[in-house]
Design a protein around this motif. Structure first.
Motif, short mmCIF file in Angstrom:
data_model
loop_
_atom_site.label_atom_id
_atom_site.label_comp_id
_atom_site.label_asym_id
_atom_site.label_seq_id
_atom_site.Cartn_x
_atom_site.Cartn_y
_atom_site.Cartn_z
N LEU A 1 -1.87 9.43 13.29
CA LEU A 1 -1.17 8.71 12.23
C LEU A 1 -2.15 7.95 11.36
CD1 LEU A 1 1.82 7.27 14.29
CD2 LEU A 1 1.74 9.33 12.90
N MET A 2 -1.75 7.76 10.10
CA MET A 2 -2.56 6.98 9.16
C MET A 2 -2.30 5.50 9.37
SD MET A 2 -1.83 9.07 5.65
CE MET A 2 -3.00 8.19 4.68
N SER A 3 -3.30 4.70 9.08
CA SER A 3 -3.08 3.26 9.12
C SER A 3 -2.29 2.85 7.88
CB SER A 3 -4.42 2.52 9.16
OG SER A 3 -5.13 2.72 7.94
N GLU A 4 -1.66 1.70 7.93
CA GLU A 4 -0.85 1.23 6.80
C GLU A 4 -1.68 1.07 5.52
OE1 GLU A 4 2.56 0.20 4.78
OE2 GLU A 4 2.42 0.93 6.82
N PRO A 5 -2.89 0.45 5.57
CA PRO A 5 -3.68 0.35 4.34
C PRO A 5 -4.09 1.71 3.78
CG PRO A 5 -4.50 -1.19 5.99
CD PRO A 5 -3.48 -0.32 6.66
N ALA A 6 -4.43 2.66 4.66
CA ALA A 6 -4.80 4.00 4.18
C ALA A 6 -3.60 4.68 3.53
CB ALA A 6 -5.33 4.84 5.34
N PHE B 1 -2.30 8.94 -5.42
CA PHE B 1 -1.47 10.06 -5.86
C PHE B 1 -0.56 9.66 -7.02
CE2 PHE B 1 -2.49 12.01 -1.73
CZ PHE B 1 -2.80 13.29 -2.18
N THR B 2 -0.06 8.44 -7.01
CA THR B 2 0.76 7.97 -8.13
C THR B 2 -0.06 7.91 -9.40
OG1 THR B 2 2.15 6.70 -6.61
CG2 THR B 2 2.22 6.08 -8.94
N GLN B 3 -1.27 7.40 -9.30
CA GLN B 3 -2.14 7.31 -10.48
C GLN B 3 -2.46 8.70 -11.02
OE1 GLN B 3 -2.79 4.46 -11.92
NE2 GLN B 3 -3.85 5.48 -13.57
N GLN B 4 -2.72 9.65 -10.13
CA GLN B 4 -2.98 11.03 -10.58
C GLN B 4 -1.76 11.62 -11.27
OE1 GLN B 4 -4.12 13.19 -7.09
NE2 GLN B 4 -6.14 12.20 -6.94
N ALA B 5 -0.58 11.39 -10.72
CA ALA B 5 0.64 11.93 -11.32
C ALA B 5 0.89 11.31 -12.69
CB ALA B 5 1.83 11.69 -10.40
N ILE B 6 0.64 10.02 -12.82
CA ILE B 6 0.82 9.36 -14.12
C ILE B 6 -0.15 9.92 -15.15
CG2 ILE B 6 0.49 7.15 -15.32
CD1 ILE B 6 1.68 5.79 -12.84
N GLN C 1 -1.06 3.16 2.02
CA GLN C 1 -0.84 2.51 0.72
C GLN C 1 -1.87 2.98 -0.30
OE1 GLN C 1 1.66 0.57 -0.14
NE2 GLN C 1 2.57 0.55 1.90
N ASP C 2 -3.14 3.08 0.10
CA ASP C 2 -4.19 3.53 -0.82
C ASP C 2 -3.94 4.96 -1.29
OD1 ASP C 2 -5.42 1.08 -0.54
OD2 ASP C 2 -6.89 1.78 0.93
#
Length: 121
Positions: free
Chosen positions: A50-55, A63-68, A57-58
């Motif tokens: 599993l990924m850590s919570e900070p990873a 991915f959001t920035q790339q999509a924008i 979120q990052d």
């Protein structure tokens, strides 16, 4: 079917036990299988790391920035897209395509929320 089983043996108690067993067996098997599943109690970490919570979120921000950025590029390369929106949205879309914010929070008017509460009598 149950009446045939009740009259199929000469001993009444055996006939009743056969009918009860036939009617309850499916439910007992189901309860037993559910109990086994409950006992297994698998966690997601049992199947994959599993990924850590900070990873998490990052990665979500990246991915959001790339999509924008892809959406802004699409709007810049296809200006006819702006013809398909309402007039009040066109200005916001033009600002977005030239690098503006994709979301603008509502302007705080400084109104006291307690004055505008609705009460029913």
């Amino acid at each position: 079917g149950a009446i045939m089983v009740l009259f199929s043996t000469y001993v009444d108690i055996v006939s009743v036990l056969l009918v009860v067993t036939a009617l309850v067996l499916g439910n007992l098997v189901h309860v037993f299988r559910q109990w086994l599943i409950f006992r297994a109690n698998c966690k997601p970490a049992d199947f994959r790391p599993l990924m850590s919570e900070p990873a998490y979120q990052d990665e979500g921000r990246a991915f959001t920035q790339q999509a924008i950025q892809r959406l802004q590029s699409y709007v810049r390369t296809n200006p006819d897209v702006m013809l398909g929106v309402r007039d009040d949205t066109e200005l916001r879309l033009r600002r977005f395509s030239s690098g503006g914010a994709h979301y603008q929070p509502p302007i705080d008017m400084g109104l006291d929320e307690r004055r505008f509460r609705c009460s029913l009598l």
